[in-house]
Design an enzyme around this catalytic site. Structure first.
Site, short mmCIF file in Angstrom:
data_model
loop_
_atom_site.label_atom_id
_atom_site.label_comp_id
_atom_site.label_asym_id
_atom_site.label_seq_id
_atom_site.Cartn_x
_atom_site.Cartn_y
_atom_site.Cartn_z
N HIS A 132 0.86 -1.19 0.00
CA HIS A 132 0.00 0.00 0.00
C HIS A 132 0.90 1.24 0.00
O HIS A 132 0.67 2.18 -0.74
CB HIS A 132 -0.91 -0.03 1.22
CG HIS A 132 -1.87 1.11 1.31
ND1 HIS A 132 -2.88 1.30 0.38
CD2 HIS A 132 -1.97 2.14 2.18
CE1 HIS A 132 -3.57 2.39 0.71
NE2 HIS A 132 -3.03 2.93 1.78
N HIS A 142 -1.45 8.57 -4.70
CA HIS A 142 -2.49 7.75 -4.06
C HIS A 142 -3.85 8.19 -4.59
O HIS A 142 -4.38 9.22 -4.19
CB HIS A 142 -2.40 7.93 -2.56
CG HIS A 142 -3.33 7.04 -1.78
ND1 HIS A 142 -4.21 6.15 -2.38
CD2 HIS A 142 -3.50 6.90 -0.44
CE1 HIS A 142 -4.88 5.51 -1.43
NE2 HIS A 142 -4.48 5.94 -0.25
#
Lengths: 422, 404, 123
Positions: free
Chosen positions: A309, A346
């Site tokens: 992530h 992101h």
């Protein structure tokens, strides 16, 4: 015999890269697509950097009506889906529309359109009783983002189950996981699945400013996204979409399809802890990873790349490093781990699908993308994060993970066709 | 593990009753919760009626610390989740750490919270935006906040499919239970009756402009001219039916069938998806149409959509072949909360042997519907079918039956 | 909820906070605020702003002797403190840097930090 799920087509819209080929070239070169925000004047804001996509909807065949009606995120998804379907080599018109479904992830839906339309109907925030006379007729489609799934279903003439999955920043993994469920249980044979988000709008920038989650590294935007680096100080907002064609594995093989990967396992858990905070021990993500490996019938020793992530916030990168160690044991130190958010930012709900695309391409190209901007590793992040330069590396089983607001923790295991456990 | 999933707890917040008991009493008695909007001054808008949840004082149920960080829909969802767990007689503490999941539907998120923050942003500047905005408005907030409040760490999710999404979330919960998670909280809750949400809903051109609450929302009626939006929904506890029986809980009803489809695009020449959805759900439940005792209709109150639904019901069940009802004529359409509220009504109908009425409607004769009108109908209700459709072409159908 | 949980939560959220000074190209231009004369920020001001911005839990007596209570013990996590400090900064037109906010463990420390900032803020 249990039904299995194959990825047979990929389409990507990413910052700095429209299309799969350009996307892979950006990742394998280790180039960054973060820059000072150009969509609006960012000067009033704390964080003024973002990873923006240079996306021209008309150049991709969208009509002026499509562009007026659809939020930017929906436009991304439609264009990415066209690329994925072309890539799959399937004769779309020959398929039974009843057996094709749509599952699209998005964390914040039509935020960009809602922000713009609100300005107008409220007269720049002056009116509480906003003026309906100034609302466009498609405002309802922005109000409920299931319109994204509806746009894809109509564009590709599908009649199977359709839905948007909106679990914050794990949406892109969860939407694909949901699509796998539908194929496995037999509700569909094929899914248009993936995720999209286009959040780079004043309201989004302001809300992340308020909790200091995004980086204020405004004087050096190209190097602003610094996952796992000791100097990291928040994430860089991004945008984009990745859409896949998923097929039941045996029927894909029968038609001679190119199978990029099998989605062998998926799981999600909730940390039940805090809407934005993470417990440093990574327990729930570790549990999701274990459950995904269990479903994939692989153990830690089989995992040979982790697509992290890696958002670049202080707490996330430590949290997931702990989760990798907790779930994979010593294996966590032996496999390359990298975060493409260092390059493409992101994109909230979209990024999980974009990271699936990166994972699949890593497998196909025998190359692991790097973590850009990683010069001074955080001592508490002590795994092999593939700093700055891509690495030649044969990968047969990839773990990709996501973590998001609301406490959602998701994990997916992708395997090379023929290499997964039977 | 058994194939069926039990509904063992209900937490209801509806415009005609806060709490399961009040809702069901009003619904049986045909008492409507539609009325002139009180949340804001609607005088300037073409539609002025809504179904608002009455007498909800969040402070009396929830910690004060949650107030600045929650939209009304989240407060309703949190309280409904508390009630559902209490109703099921289940304490998450008795279960394993990852044994309870939360899977809810959402449609527009915390829209009123969002309106306030958008106003701060555009009238005063970014520094005025709340530290809670990043999550208080977004679609995943109810699942997240419920999981935090009760320490639920199992598989969780959020589905958005407009008004069909509530049933889809319950179906997703069913999948997770079948895969081995013992308990899932599911359902949906929406509350976007604020000016910004109202303007967005007006844009759908499906809202009734009538100012008479008795005749504003008349599905299957020649006067049908749009619906009245409402707020609220249901959060419910779902469990593997066998496991529930082992702990001594029979539950209200069991979920035995589900299907979802999407309508073909205009001009395809193919028929709408609703009839196929019903047939697929029956096949999933392994039931013949004759086994169904009542249909809770989607009841769009747009003439074309009503006709499609009536034709689908007639095609599957025959003319006047099954009792049909639309208690949402008393609550309005609740978007993601609508399917779960109908599911709660269906579960209670199964339990009590009473089909709640459809109020105010004089059905078009050509529809050949056995619509339960004006008065509740006493009937043996073993199997109920709940239908829900979402804007743009979403169709979902879910079947429940009496517990064995 | 145990105190230990709150401590973890605090660690978690603190880690979100930037550790470098903000380079900002401009300020909000549409702010319309009354320019205040130099004043003192008191515990009662903090009580009011905490109530407005972060709410209060029933078991906490905010009017009691809270000066030296830890914020987590009062029910306030890092988000609550970010919201509170943003409100203080707006109302008192004072720049509170990220460190100031997150390093304050108790109301006394936060009140002190705000007054220190007020003392150096030109009116």
């Amino acid at each position: 015999m249990a039904r299995r799920v194959a990825i047979t087509g990929i389409g990507v819209i990413a910052p700095g890269a429209i299309g799969v080929k350009n996307f892979w070239s950006l990742l394998s070169d280790g180039r960054t697509a973060t820059r000072g925000i150009t969509f609006f004047d960012p000067s009033p804001f704390r964080s003024q950097v973002a990873a923006e996509a240079d996306f021209d909807p008309e150049a991709h065949g969208l009509s002026s009506q499509d562009i007026r009606r659809m939020d930017r995120a929906a436009q991304f998804a439609v264009v990415a889906a066209h690329e994925a379907i072309t890539d799959s080599g399937i004769e779309w018109a020959d398929l039974d529309p009843h057996r094709i479904g749509v599952s699209v992830g998005s964390a914040v839906g039509a935020t960009m359109s809602l922000d713009q339309e609100y300005r107008v109907v409220s007269d720049e925030g002056r009116l509480w009783l906003v003026d309906h006379e100034y609302a466009p007729s498609h405002l309802y489609q922005h109000f409920v983002p299931s319109s994204f799934a509806a746009e894809l279903a109509r564009e590709f003439d599908t009649e199977g189950p359709a839905a948007v999955v909106s679990t914050g920043c794990t949406s892109g993994l969860d939407a694909v996981g949901h699509a796998c469920d539908l194929i496995r249980e037999g509700s569909t044979d094929m899914m248009i699945a993936g995720a999209t988000d286009a959040p780079i709008s004043p309201i989004t920038v302001a809300c992340f400013d308020a909790i200091k989650a995004t980086t204020p590294r405004n004087d050096d935007p190209e190097h602003a996204s610094r996952p796992f680096d000791a100097t990291r100080n928040g994430f860089v907002l991004g945008e984009g979409s990745a859409i896949f064609v998923l097929e039941e594995l045996e029927s894909a093989r029968r038609r001679g399809a190119h199978v990029y990967a099998e989605i062998a396992g998926f799981a999600t858990r909730c940390n039940a802890f805090h809407m934005t905070g993470l417990r440093p021990d990574g327990r729930e993500m570790a549990e999701a990873i274990r459950a995904a490996m269990n479903e994939a019938r692989v153990d830690a020793g089989h995992i040979d790349y982790i697509n992290a992530h890696g958002s670049g916030t202080k707490q996330n990168d430590r949290h997931e490093t702990a989760a990798f160690k907790r779930s994979l044991g010593p294996r966590a130190y032996q496999v390359p781990v990298s975060s493409i958010k260092s390059m493409v930012g992101h994109s909230l709900g979209a990024i999980g699908s974009i990271e699936i695309a990166a994972s699949v391409l890593a497998m196909a190209n025998h190359t692991v993308p790097p973590t850009a901007n990683l010069h001074h590793p955080d001592p508490q992040c002590d795994l092999d994060y593939v700093p700055r330069t891509a690495r030649e590396w044969r990968t047969d089983a990839v773990l990709t993970v996501g973590s998001g607001f609301g406490g959602f923790q998701s994990a997916m295991v992708l395997t090379r066709p023929g290499k997964g456990a039977a | 593990m058994s194939e069926s999933i039990a509904i063992t707890g209900l937490g209801v917040a509806a415009p005609n009753g806060l709490g399961k008991r009040d809702f069901w009493k009003s619904t049986r008695d045909g008492r409507s919760g539609l009325g002139r909007i009180t949340h804001f001054d609607a005088a300037q808008y073409p539609s002025k009626l809504a179904g608002e949840v009455p007498g909800f004082d969040a402070r009396s149920y929830l910690p004060g610390r949650l107030m600045p960080q929650t939209d009304r829909m989240t407060r309703l969802a949190l309280v409904a989740a508390d009630w559902a767990l209490a109703d099921a007689g289940i304490g998450p503490a008795e279960l394993g750490e990852f044994d309870v999941g939360v899977i809810t539907a959402s449609s527009s998120g915390g829209f009123e919270f969002g309106q306030r923050e958008l106003q701060s942003l555009w009238s005063k500047g970014g520094r005025y935006v709340s530290a809670y905005q990043s999550f208080a408005w977004f679609y995943a907030v109810n699942s997240g906040q419920i999981s935090i409040r009760h320490g639920l760490r199992g598989p969780s999710g959020v589905v958005v499919a407009d008004q069909a999404g509530g049933l889809d979330a319950v179906a997703q919960a069913r999948r997770q239970i079948r895969k081995g998670t013992p308990v899932v909280l599911s359902g949906g809750m929406d509350a976007s009756i604020c000016p910004w949400g109202w303007v967005a809903q007006l844009a759908s051109r499906r809202l009734s402009t009538s100012e008479d609450p008795e005749s504003a929302y008349l599905p299957f009626d020649a006067r049908a001219a749009g619906h009245v939006p409402g707020e609220g929904g249901t959060i419910m506890v779902l469990e593997d039916a066998e496991a529930a029986r082992l702990r001594g809980a029979t539950g209200y009803a069991e979920i035995i069938g589900y299907a979802a489809t999407f309508d073909p695009r205009r001009g395809s020449g193919r028929p709408p998806g609703l009839e196929r959805t019903i047939r697929l759900a029956l096949a999933d439940a392994d039931l013949d149409a004759s086994a169904v005792d009542v249909v809770f209709a989607d009841a769009a109150a747009m003439p074309e959509l009503d006709r499609i639904e009536a034709e689908a019901i007639e095609a599957v069940f025959g003319p006047y072949g099954v009792a049909v009802t639309a208690p949402k004529t008393m609550t309005g359409r609740l978007n993601s909360g609508g399917g779960p509220l109908d599911l709660a009504a269906a579960a209670l109908a199964v339990q009590d042997g009473i089909i709640p009425p459809t109020v105010g409607v004089e059905p078009i004769e050509d529809y050949h519907l056995d619509l339960v009108l004006a008065e509740p109908r006493s009937a043996r209700v073993r199997v109920a079918l709940v239908l829900a459709r979402g804007h743009g072409g979403f169709n979902s159908a879910l079947i429940v039956r009496a517990p064995r | 909820m145990t105190t230990a949980d709150w401590d973890h939560r605090r660690v978690g959220c603190d880690a979100l906070v930037a550790e470098q000074p903000v380079s900002r190209a401009g300020g909000t231009s549409t702010m319309k605020e009354i320019v205040m004369s130099k004043l003192e920020f008191t515990i009662n001001d903090l009580r009011r702003i905490l109530r407005e911005g972060a709410g209060t839990d029933e078991e906490v007596d905010l009017d009691g002797d809270i000066l030296d209570e830890d914020f987590p013990a009062l029910g306030y996590d890092s988000l609550a403190l970010l919201e509170t400090s943003a409100r203080i900064a707006r109302e008192y037109r004072v720049e509170l840097d990220d460190e100031t906010v997150t390093s304050a463990q108790t109301p006394r420390e936060l009140v002190g930090a705000v007054n220190a900032a007020l003392a150096t803020t030109p009116v």
